[in-house]
Scaffold this active site. Structure first.
Site, PDB file in Angstrom:
ATOM      1  N   CYS A  88      29.343  -8.492  24.337  1.00  0.00           N
ATOM      2  CA  CYS A  88      28.657  -9.705  24.782  1.00  0.00           C
ATOM      3  C   CYS A  88      27.394  -9.259  25.517  1.00  0.00           C
ATOM      4  CB  CYS A  88      29.574 -10.598  25.619  1.00  0.00           C
ATOM      5  SG  CYS A  88      30.272  -9.799  27.083  1.00  0.00           S
ATOM      6  N   PHE A  89      26.945 -10.010  26.505  1.00  0.00           N
ATOM      7  CA  PHE A  89      25.658  -9.667  27.121  1.00  0.00           C
ATOM      8  C   PHE A  89      25.736  -8.359  27.902  1.00  0.00           C
ATOM      9  CE2 PHE A  89      22.368 -10.032  30.456  1.00  0.00           C
ATOM     10  CZ  PHE A  89      21.257 -10.131  29.638  1.00  0.00           C
TER      11      PHE A  89
END
Length: 352
Positions: A88-89
């Site tokens: 994810c980020f």
């Protein structure tokens, strides 16, 4: 620090971020299976400002529903013990939700260290380091002379070739946009570029086309731009009739809308003068496309390219001229074979 092995050897790479984030940039080969979609992500973020615990509750609820739907995809309908990479980020909550679900099922799962943010930093750092180790043969020459076609002929003949314009989805001038093919974001261009150059044998030269610092709206890494300008230059010379024919092939949309072409070039008036612009307008209105294309090249692109080449490559001291009589594919294939056959002989300027 990442390396290429960090991103290879997986049966599936899952980008758990929102579609908007994925569109801006993503790991090559990844598929977007969002934990939360764009509107859901915005809702969670807005709620978090006033009630973090409620925000997480909303986010987890969306995540469980979305992951459940994703698990209905054909990939997950077999009993194969696949190896999956998730990110994810920053490698936090969103990838953890996916990882927990997949590990519970029985998949072998890894999370990308520091997530997309860490990957992005690695891309930037690597693009500043690797080009300094690369050796380039740079094809130069005025617009329409067939540089890109020769590059592809060289690739077919077995050479290493980097097509920056293809990666940028742009032909590198004010009229270089390709209808129906939007340019990638700067971040995704960097990703595509690193993915391409990671395939090269750095002990061998890479053929490349001379480009400006910017190709449309994306920029080349400084180290790559500087390395190109320290490289051997091959100047392509092609008859104007062949160049005009090339413009017809590369810019058919302008042949259909010549007035639209001139509208894109009116900003050049301070450079080429009002008389030249008026002549272009007259040729466009009369749809005299051969004369229009030739005049645009002679009156603007040729002198502009000469100025740029003299500025950026004037100190290289090593120039090889390539004279092309035709841009026919068979002819270019023969030229490419001849260039590669010369090998070390290209260390001295010559005519081809």
């Amino acid at each position: 620090m990442y390396d290429l092995q960090t991103l290879t050897g997986f049966d599936l790479i899952i980008d758990a971020r929102s579609p908007r984030e994925f569109k801006e940039d993503h790991v090559p080969g990844a598929i977007n299976l969002p934990v939360v979609f764009d509107e859901e992500y915005a809702e969670v973020g807005t709620t978090h400002r006033t009630d973090p615990m409620r925000a997480y509750q909303i986010g987890v609820a969306y995540s469980l529903k979305n992951i459940a739907r994703h698990l209905e995809l054909p990939f997950f309908q077999t009993s194969k013990r696949a190896t999956i990479l998730v990110y994810c980020f920053r490698g936090g909550k969103r990838s953890k939700l996916w990882t927990d679900a997949l590990e519970t099922i029985g998949y072998k799962v890894e999370r990308l260290p520091r997530g997309w943010k860490g990957y992005r930093n690695w891309v930037r750092e690597t693009l500043e380091q690797v080009p300094t180790k690369m050796t380039f043969n740079v094809l130069s020459g005025p617009t329409g002379c067939g540089k890109t076609s020769l590059l592809h002929a060289l690739r077919k003949a077995g050479a290493q070739m980097l097509d920056l314009e293809a990666l940028a989805s742009h032909r590198g001038s004010i009229i270089g946009g390709i209808p129906g093919h939007p340019q990638p974001s700067q971040k995704y261009f960097d990703t595509l570029l690193l993915d391409e150059i990671s395939r090269f044998d750095l002990a061998k030269p890479i053929w490349i086309e001379s480009e400006s610092k910017k190709i449309g709206q994306v920029q080349l890494p400084t180290s790559l731009f500087e390395a190109m300008h320290r490289s051997r230059l091959f100047v392509v010379h092609t008859p104007m009739s062949e160049r005009v024919a090339m413009w017809h092939r590369e810019y058919p949309h302008f042949a259909e809308d010549p007035v639209g072409l001139i509208e894109k070039l009116t900003y050049l008036k301070p450079l080429v003068g009002g008389v030249t612009i008026d002549r272009w307008k007259e040729l466009a209105e009369r749809r005299e496309m051969d004369a229009l294309f030739e005049s645009i090249m002679i009156d603007h692109y040729d002198p502009a390219y000469t100025r740029s080449t003299n500025k950026n490559y004037g100190k290289t001291g090593e120039t090889t001229a390539i004279h092309l009589d035709s841009l026919d594919s068979d002819y270019l294939a023969a030229v490419a074979e001849g260039l590669l056959a010369k090998g070390d002989q290209l260390s001295a300027p010559s005519l081809v």
